[in-house]
Design an enzyme around this catalytic site. Structure first.
Site, PDB file in Angstrom:
ATOM      1  CG  ASP A   9       2.232   1.895  -1.886  1.00 17.45           C
ATOM      2  OD1 ASP A   9       2.111   3.138  -1.791  1.00 17.45           O
ATOM      3  OD2 ASP A   9       3.043   1.200  -1.950  1.00 17.45           O
ATOM      4  CB  SER A  10      -0.348   6.480   1.131  1.00 16.12           C
ATOM      5  OG  SER A  10      -1.182   6.745   0.153  1.00 16.12           O
ATOM      6  CE  LYS A  14       2.434   6.865  -7.168  1.00 16.30           C
ATOM      7  NZ  LYS A  14       3.364   6.042  -6.132  1.00 16.30           N
ATOM      8  CD  GLU A  43       7.117  10.310  -1.323  1.00 23.32           C
ATOM      9  OE1 GLU A  43       6.701   9.395  -2.184  1.00 23.32           O
ATOM     10  OE2 GLU A  43       6.679  10.377  -0.158  1.00 23.32           O
TER      11      GLU A  43
HETATM   12  O1  KIV Z   1       1.187   6.053  -2.172  1.00 23.26           O
HETATM   13  C1  KIV Z   1       0.982   7.330  -2.343  1.00 23.26           C
HETATM   14  O2  KIV Z   1       0.151   7.948  -1.710  1.00 23.26           O
HETATM   15  C2  KIV Z   1       2.113   7.990  -3.159  1.00 23.26           C
HETATM   16  C3  KIV Z   1       2.123   9.474  -2.894  1.00 23.26           C
HETATM   17  C4  KIV Z   1       3.022   9.829  -1.525  1.00 23.26           C
HETATM   18  C5  KIV Z   1       2.751   9.763  -4.342  1.00 23.26           C
HETATM   19  O3  KIV Z   1       2.685   7.236  -3.619  1.00 23.26           O
END
Ligand code: KIV
Length: 264
Positions: free
Chosen positions: A43-44, A112, A181
């Site tokens: 979700d980044s 996730k 993280e």
């Molecule tokens: O959203 C994302 O990219 C993540 C990573 C930072 C692990 O959760």
């Protein structure tokens, strides 16, 4: 052959697992060609693709849109799609329905979600529905407003004990992997040694079972500041800027297109 949870779990304590984020077809295809084990549609994407300040505005529809593109590009890597903010927090039922939608509509292999002990019931229900889950503890960006910023987690003994308990709880609930993280290296090592699930670190030091990075960070895509834990493997910002400037200049000087680029 597509990597499975069993393939990856068999590597715990032996061969480290590589994971990178991707949000589009071509990047996924390149990462897959490089034989990276797992691709995370994080979700980044809210930050690095959509320009939001944080991940909170990302929707399930956004995740599905990008997830579908990544799955089309990746033939061998396991594709994991993030469950965005408020797609699982309100209830176990929301969690199962949204995880089911993500799996069915994207064709990805796992989801996730962020959170420890307090979300173990969501993880258990999703796993019971036949969906592999990667948990995410430590710095959980969806909780940025309660964490008070993007900071290293688990620095006090009390917080470290809570993180270890979280790792055990999500593992017991059925998560096959746990993203750690921004966790101090000794704590990440301790967690890795004490749970049967895979630990995938981002800013968690050298001793986790695998590593994940946001691909724009490791490629140096923007000239902004990156976190201490990022290793830059390229300077795409400079490469792109140079190419865009050259293009502009070529257009203005009429040296593009030339003889080779025209149709007779
Ligand atoms: O959203 C994302 O990219 C993540 C990573 C930072 C692990 O959760």
């Amino acid at each position: 052959m597509r990597k499975t949870t069993l393939d990856l779990l068999a590597r715990k304590g032996t061969q480290p697992i590589s994971m990178l984020t991707a949000y589009d077809y071509n990047t996924a295809k390149n990462i897959d060609e490089a034989e990276v084990d797992m691709i995370l549609v994080g979700d980044s994407l809210g930050n690095v693709m959509l320009g939001y300040e944080n991940t909170l505005a990302v929707t399930v529809d956004d995740m599905i849109h990008h997830g579908k593109a990544v799955v089309r590009g990746a033939k061998n890597a396991m594709v994991v799609v993030d469950m965005p903010f408020m797609s699982y927090q309100a209830s176990v039922e929301d969690a199962v329905r949204n995880a089911g939608r993500i799996i069915a509509e994207t064709g990805c292999q796992a989801v996730k979600l962020e959170g420890g002990t307090e979300y173990a019931d969501r993880i258990k229900a999703i796993v019971t529905a036949g969906i592999p889950v990667v948990a995410h503890i430590g710095l959980t960006p969806q909780s940025v407003n309660t964490l008070g910023g993007y900071k290293v987690q688990g620095r006090t003994e009390e917080k470290a004990t809570k993180l270890l308990a979280d790792a055990k709880a999500v593992c017991e609930a059925g998560a096959f992997a746990v993203t750690l993280e921004c966790v101090p290296e000794p704590l990440a090592k301790q967690i890795t040694e004490q749970i049967p699930a895979l630990t995938i670190g981002i800013g968690a030091g050298r001793f986790t079972d695998g590593q994940v990075l946001v691909y724009q960070d490791m490629l140096g895509y923007s000239d902004g500041r990156t976190a201490k834990f990022v290793k830059k493997y390229a300077d795409l910002h400079s490469v792109m800027l140079e190419a865009f400037k050259q293009y502009k200049s070529d257009v203005e000087s009429r040296s593009f297109p030339n003889e080779e680029q025209k149709y007779n």
